[in-house]
Every structure is written in C-alpha cells, then in structure tokens.
Design an enzyme around this catalytic site. Structure first.
Site, PDB file in Angstrom:
ATOM      1  N   ASN A 118     -10.151  -2.094  -4.874  1.00 34.27           N
ATOM      2  CA  ASN A 118      -9.500  -0.867  -5.330  1.00 34.27           C
ATOM      3  C   ASN A 118      -8.488  -1.188  -6.430  1.00 34.27           C
ATOM      4  OD1 ASN A 118      -8.858   1.894  -5.347  1.00 34.27           O
ATOM      5  ND2 ASN A 118      -7.192   1.616  -3.875  1.00 34.27           N
TER       6      ASN A 118
ATOM      7  N   LEU B 219      -5.617   0.006   6.310  1.00 33.63           N
ATOM      8  CA  LEU B 219      -4.246   0.343   5.944  1.00 33.63           C
ATOM      9  C   LEU B 219      -4.226   0.753   4.477  1.00 33.63           C
ATOM     10  CD1 LEU B 219      -2.352  -2.585   7.719  1.00 33.63           C
ATOM     11  CD2 LEU B 219      -2.607  -0.231   8.521  1.00 33.63           C
ATOM     12  N   LEU B 220      -3.926   1.991   4.199  1.00 34.09           N
ATOM     13  CA  LEU B 220      -4.048   2.552   2.859  1.00 34.09           C
ATOM     14  C   LEU B 220      -3.233   1.767   1.837  1.00 34.09           C
ATOM     15  CD1 LEU B 220      -5.187   4.832   1.099  1.00 34.09           C
ATOM     16  CD2 LEU B 220      -3.158   6.181   1.686  1.00 34.09           C
ATOM     17  N   ASP B 221      -3.921   1.265   0.806  1.00 32.93           N
ATOM     18  CA  ASP B 221      -3.291   0.564  -0.323  1.00 32.93           C
ATOM     19  C   ASP B 221      -2.476  -0.649   0.104  1.00 32.93           C
ATOM     20  OD1 ASP B 221      -4.388   2.309  -2.185  1.00 32.93           O
ATOM     21  OD2 ASP B 221      -2.677   3.668  -2.121  1.00 32.93           O
ATOM     22  N   GLU B 222      -2.839  -1.266   1.231  1.00 37.08           N
ATOM     23  CA  GLU B 222      -2.087  -2.421   1.710  1.00 37.08           C
ATOM     24  C   GLU B 222      -2.982  -3.638   1.953  1.00 37.08           C
ATOM     25  OE1 GLU B 222       0.612  -1.677   4.914  1.00 37.08           O
ATOM     26  OE2 GLU B 222       1.295   0.237   4.092  1.00 37.08           O
TER      27      GLU B 222
END
Length: 294
Positions: free
Chosen positions: A188, A224-227
């Site tokens: 991403n 875990l979103l954007d982690e």
C-alpha cells in the site's frame, strides 16, 4: 548463463555464510552480489545472494541440493530465477498518479513485472488500462456488497496467478481475511502524516499546521489499518509560501516514487519481514536499468 537469487532467513549462527558460499562454489555457481544482516536484537539472520550458474546446473537441482545445508542451521530458503517476472494485480480508485507512474515504468521495462489485471471500484481509468492491453475489472464496492466484491477480487487474483497486489491509492479497507490470506503480498501507499493528520484532506491539515516536510510511506498491508511493516519512505521539503494545492502536487510525486521503489524492492526479493519491521537490502547492480527510454 542463468542468474538466480537466493534468500535466506534463520537464527544467527557461525558458519552460515561459509556454508552458502561453499555450496554454491561446489555446484559451479559464482556469486555476483551479496547482502546480509545480523539483527542483534532478535538474533535473526538475513541474506540475499545473486549468483550465476556457470556450469548450467538447473534451478530445481540447486534447490534440492541445498536441503542438507539448510537443515544444518536450519534455514528458511528460497531460490528464484531472476528473469522471472512477478505477476501483479493493481487496485486503484479515483487518484491516478500512482497507476500512471507504474504503467509508464512497466512499459519501459524499469519495473519488470507482468501486470495481469487492474481492479477498480470506479470506471475512471478503464480506457487508460485497456489501451495498455491490460485486463480491467470494474468491481463496485458498497457497505452492502463488500464481502461479495472482495470475493470477486480474490477470484481474479487466484485465476491470474498473481503473486502481488499493489494498492495504488485504492481507497477501500481490505478485510482481515484478505490481509491474512495475502500476508506479505499486498503493498500500500499513503501520505506520511499519520497519525498526526487523519481523515479527509490531510494535506490541508498539514498546511494549516505549518509543516516543513511532507512525505509518503509504502508498507505491507495487515489487519491493522496503515500499520503494516514499512518498506520505503521519502520526504520533500515545503515552505510557508506554498499552498495546500502545492502540497497535494508534491505529495503525488513522492507517493508515486515511494510506491515504485517499494515494488522494485519486493519483486527483486530484497525485502525480508522481521517481526513488525522489514530488512530491505540495496538493489543489485543493473537492476534499475530499463529496456528503453520511453
């Protein structure tokens, strides 16, 4: 002569490099590039070796023959033909800067992959993709059909044999199930303002705060979103004299570059997962060369 890449992950132990070099030499192989890292905190050892088979030993033979060496430490190993082009699915929504950049790099050979499909929840880039002779799949995503839409996406990934999914500003959150199924195989890109400036218009928020640096982060996708583990980052300086629109334009450029570099590292087997971090080795000589200029 065929060129191969050997990736090794194991616990640190004396004699690993000697064993690998010895095996390759005994089997008529010459090392052309090598990187290694010994993580003192986790006691993990990582190594990437490019080599040529000067005596024509086949890839399968090298893999099988390495079994005894691997078991002695033990090691997680992978041997790949460096001429193999990884199959990639790109997913995009309505921001097209990363998609356009990737298509250009792919077209000139600077990003040696096989783009097997582009998936979007909008029709904005259908013509662009089709004009590159790449299959375009429009899959509308709503709260009501999200599970069904994701099942369609995964069918495309499986039917095309895709080895990597690239979220080129795809503005939908993937399910935990998809993240787990494709663990280490979804990349991403997003701005580097998190966690300071969340939600809509992060560049406007950054402008109002008076930041002096803006940047982008490319990472593997997890539940875990954007982690997820970070692969690549970069920044660009801004000043008080620039507008929110300037921030957005500069952000587009750095996002495109960072995503391309992250993909380049992944497809050349230079990225190793190390817990919630990554080890990213330098590019081998010649791996950035493109087949043509434009």
């Amino acid at each position: 002569m065929d060129t191969y890449c050997l990736s090794v992950t194991c616990k640190s132990k004396r004699g690993i490099v000697a064993a690998i070099a010895g095996y390759l030499a005994e089997n008529g192989c010459n090392i052309t590039d090598s990187s290694q890292f010994d993580d003192a905190q986790t006691d993990n050892f990582f190594m990437r070796v490019s080599f040529v088979s000067e005596e024509g030993v086949a890839l399968d033979t090298l893999r099988k023959g390495f079994t005894d060496t691997a078991q002695a430490f033990p090691m997680d190993i992978a041997v790949h033909d460096e001429s193999h082009r990884m199959k990639v699915v790109i997913m995009v929504s309505r921001f097209g800067h990363c998609l356009n950049d990737l298509l250009y790099r792919w077209r000139i050979g600077a990003l040696p992959v096989d783009i097997v499909a582009v998936i979007s929840n909008h029709l904005d880039y259908q013509k662009l993709v089709v004009n590159h002779d790449i299959p375009f799949h429009y899959i509308k995503v709503t709260k009501e059909n999200k599970r069904e839409a994701e099942a369609q996406q995964m069918r495309i990934v499986e039917e095309t044999g895709a080895e990597l999914i690239v979220l080129a500003r795809y503005m939908q959150v993937l399910s935990d199930e998809m993240c787990e199924k494709m663990s280490g195989r979804i990349i991403n890109i997003h701005h580097s303002f998190l966690p300071s400036f969340k939600g809509a218009n992060p560049y406007k928020q950054a402008f109002e705060r008076g930041v002096k640096l803006i940047g982008a982060t490319s990472h593997y996708v997890t539940g875990l979103l954007d982690e997820g583990p970070i692969i690549e980052q970069d920044i660009v300086r801004v000043t008080h004299a620039q507008s929110p629109s300037d921030y957005v334009s500069l952000g587009r450029d750095v996002e495109s570059q960072v995503l391309a570099r992250a993909i380049h590292a992944h497809i050349h087997r230079r990225v190793f997962l190390n817990g919630n971090k990554t080890v990213v080795f330098p590019a081998s000589p010649g791996s950035h060369a493109s087949e043509r200029m434009g």
